[in-house]
Motif scaffolding. Structure first.
Motif, short mmCIF file in Angstrom:
data_model
loop_
_atom_site.label_atom_id
_atom_site.label_comp_id
_atom_site.label_asym_id
_atom_site.label_seq_id
_atom_site.Cartn_x
_atom_site.Cartn_y
_atom_site.Cartn_z
N THR A 96 20.10 12.39 -12.12
CA THR A 96 19.45 11.50 -13.08
C THR A 96 18.45 10.63 -12.34
OG1 THR A 96 21.39 11.42 -14.52
CG2 THR A 96 19.80 9.64 -14.74
N SER A 97 17.27 10.47 -12.88
CA SER A 97 16.28 9.63 -12.23
C SER A 97 16.74 8.17 -12.21
CB SER A 97 14.95 9.72 -12.98
OG SER A 97 14.06 8.69 -12.56
N PRO A 98 16.73 7.52 -11.05
CA PRO A 98 17.10 6.10 -11.01
C PRO A 98 16.28 5.24 -11.97
CG PRO A 98 17.04 7.01 -8.79
CD PRO A 98 16.50 8.07 -9.71
N ASP A 99 15.07 5.69 -12.31
CA ASP A 99 14.26 4.93 -13.25
C ASP A 99 14.91 4.87 -14.63
OD1 ASP A 99 12.31 4.29 -11.43
OD2 ASP A 99 11.00 5.98 -11.95
N LEU A 100 15.69 5.89 -14.99
CA LEU A 100 16.40 5.85 -16.26
C LEU A 100 17.48 4.77 -16.24
CD1 LEU A 100 16.81 9.64 -17.20
CD2 LEU A 100 15.26 7.95 -18.22
N TYR A 101 18.19 4.65 -15.13
CA TYR A 101 19.18 3.58 -15.02
C TYR A 101 18.50 2.22 -15.17
CZ TYR A 101 21.88 7.34 -12.74
OH TYR A 101 22.52 8.51 -12.44
N ARG A 102 17.40 2.06 -14.47
CA ARG A 102 16.68 0.78 -14.50
C ARG A 102 16.14 0.49 -15.90
NH1 ARG A 102 14.05 3.24 -9.52
NH2 ARG A 102 15.45 2.65 -7.80
N SER A 103 15.78 1.53 -16.63
CA SER A 103 15.27 1.32 -18.00
C SER A 103 16.35 0.74 -18.91
CB SER A 103 14.72 2.63 -18.57
OG SER A 103 15.77 3.56 -18.83
#
Length: 334
Positions: A277-284
C-alpha cells in the motif's frame, strides 16, 4: 529497520504470492458492481441481534485453553465459512483485551507471535479472529486462504467484507460482555481496514488500532502489485477505476467523512517503505480524519510486525486515552 531489507521482504512475498497463488486463479464480477441500498444499512438491526444473543448467555465453543469457535450470525453459502476460529494469546497480567484481525491471503499465524508476545508482556491479551474465507474458514473449492474473500467476483467480495465487519462486532461485544478488561478492536492490513470500517459504523469507547490498514481499496486493486491479477480480471470484464471507486465506496475508510469513533480514540501505524500500500494513502486518511495518534515506522508492509516499539506504542496509546477519558469523567462528576 533498513529500507532495502524492508522492501526486499515485501517484494519477495509479493512475487511468491502472485506466482504460486493469485496468477493461477481468475474471478469475474458475474453479477456486476451495482447493488441496491447501502452495504451496512442493517448494522443497527444486527447490533440488536448481537445484544439479544449475548443476553441468552450462549457462549462460543471452547476448542482449547486458548481457543474459541464462534458461529457467525451472518449466513454464508459455504459451511466452512460459518464458523469463526479465535486464537487467544493471554497475558499473565491482563489490563486490556485486543480483538484483532489478520491480513489478506494469510496462511501463517506465527507472523504475529513477536508482536503478540510483546503485547502480552505489557498486559494486553490478544483475541486473533479469523476473517471470512481464510485459514479454517476456507471452503473446499478455494485454492488458498482468502481467495474467496478478495477477488474480482465483486458480490462475493462485498458480502465477505460485510461479514468480516459484523463478525468483528460480535466477537468484540462478547469479549466486552465476558471479561472485565476493556476491549479494543484492531487489525493489520486488510484486517485494519475492517477495524476502521467498524469504527466508522459505531463508537468504540476503548479505542481502535490499525496497522498498515487498507485505506482506499479501489486504489489498491488498481495500483498495488498485490492486486495485479485482480485488476486484470476487472479490465477483462470491461471495468475501469472510476467504476470500482463507486462500487467500493461503502467499505473504503477514506470514503467516510468521519468515523463514529472519535479520532482521538484511533491509532494508525504504518511503514514508510511499504510496497503493498502506498504510504501516501495512509497519510491521506490521517489528514482526512484528522487523526492525532499516528506513527510512521521505518519498515515495509510485512516487517512492521517485527518492529519492537509497535507494542509499546499501542500500549501507550491505550493507556493515555484511558487516562484522558478518566480525567474528563472526573471533571464532569464535579
Amino acid at each position: 529497520m533498513k529500507e532495502a531489507s524492508s522492501r526486499y521482504v515485501d517484494q519477495i512475498t509479493l512475487e511468491k504470492l502472485l506466482s504460486e497463488k493469485l496468477e493461477k486463479v481468475h474471478h469475474f464480477p458475474e453479477t456486476g458492481l451495482n447493488f441496491p441500498g447501502g452495504l451496512f444499512d442493517d448494522f443497527n438491526e444486527y447490533s440488536q441481534r448481537v445484544e439479544q444473543s449475548l443476553a441468552t448467555g450462549k457462549a462460543p465453543l471452547a476448542t482449547s485453553e486458548n481457543g474459541y469457535l464462534f458461529n457467525s450470525l451472518v449466513p454464508s453459502i459455504h459451511t466452512e465459512n460459518q464458523s469463526i476460529p479465535v486464537h487467544v494469546f493471554l497475558s499473565a497480567t491482563p489490563k486490556m483485551n485486543l480483538v484483532f484481525y489478520h491480513g489478506l491471503f494469510e496462511e501463517n499465524r506465527e507472523i504475529y507471535h513477536f508482536l503478540f508476545s510483546n503485547l502480552n508482556r505489557l498486559g494486553i491479551s490478544v483475541f486473533l479472529c479469523t476473517m471470512p474465507y481464510h485459514y479454517e474458514r476456507m471452503p473446499a473449492p478455494s485454492a488458498f486462504s482468502g481467495e474467496f474473500f478478495w477477488s474480482a467476483y465483486f458480490e462475493r467480495t462485498r458480502n465477505a467484507f460485510k461479514q468480516a465487519v459484523y463478525d468483528l462486532h460480535y466477537i468484540a461485544a462478547w469479549v466486552s460482555h465476558t471479561f472485565t478488561c476493556p476491549a479494543v478492536t484492531g487489525g493489520f492490513s486488510m484486517g485494519g481496514a475492517v477495524a476502521l470500517i467498524h469504527a466508522s459504523l459505531c463508537h468504540r469507547p476503548n479505542g481502535v488500532v490499525a496497522l498498515n490498514p487498507a485505506v482506499s481499496l479501489s486504489d489498491i486493486v488498481w495500483d498495488s502489485p498485490l492486486c495485479r491479477t485482480i485488476k486484470a480480471d476487472y479490465k477483462q470484464a470491461g471495468y475501469e477505476l472510476k467504476q470500482l471507486q463507486n462500487a467500493y465506496a461503502d467499505f473504503e475508510p477514506i470514503c467516510y467523512a468521519q468515523p463514529q469513533t472519535p479520532a482521538e480514540k484511533i491509532f494508525l501505524g504504518y511503514g514508510c517503505y511499504d510496497l503493498v500500500t502506498s504510504p501516501d494513502l495512509y497519510r491521506s486518511l490521517v489528514k482526512h480524519w484528522d487523526l492525532c495518534h499516528t506513527m510512521e515506522y521505518k519498515s515495509g508492509h510485512l516487517n512492521l510486525l517485527r518492529v519492537p516499539r509497535v507494542a509499546n506504542d499501542l500500549y501507550n496509546f491505550w493507556y493515555n486515552t484511558e487516562a484522558e477519558h478518566h480525567e474528563r469523567s472526573q471533571q464532569i462528576s464535579f
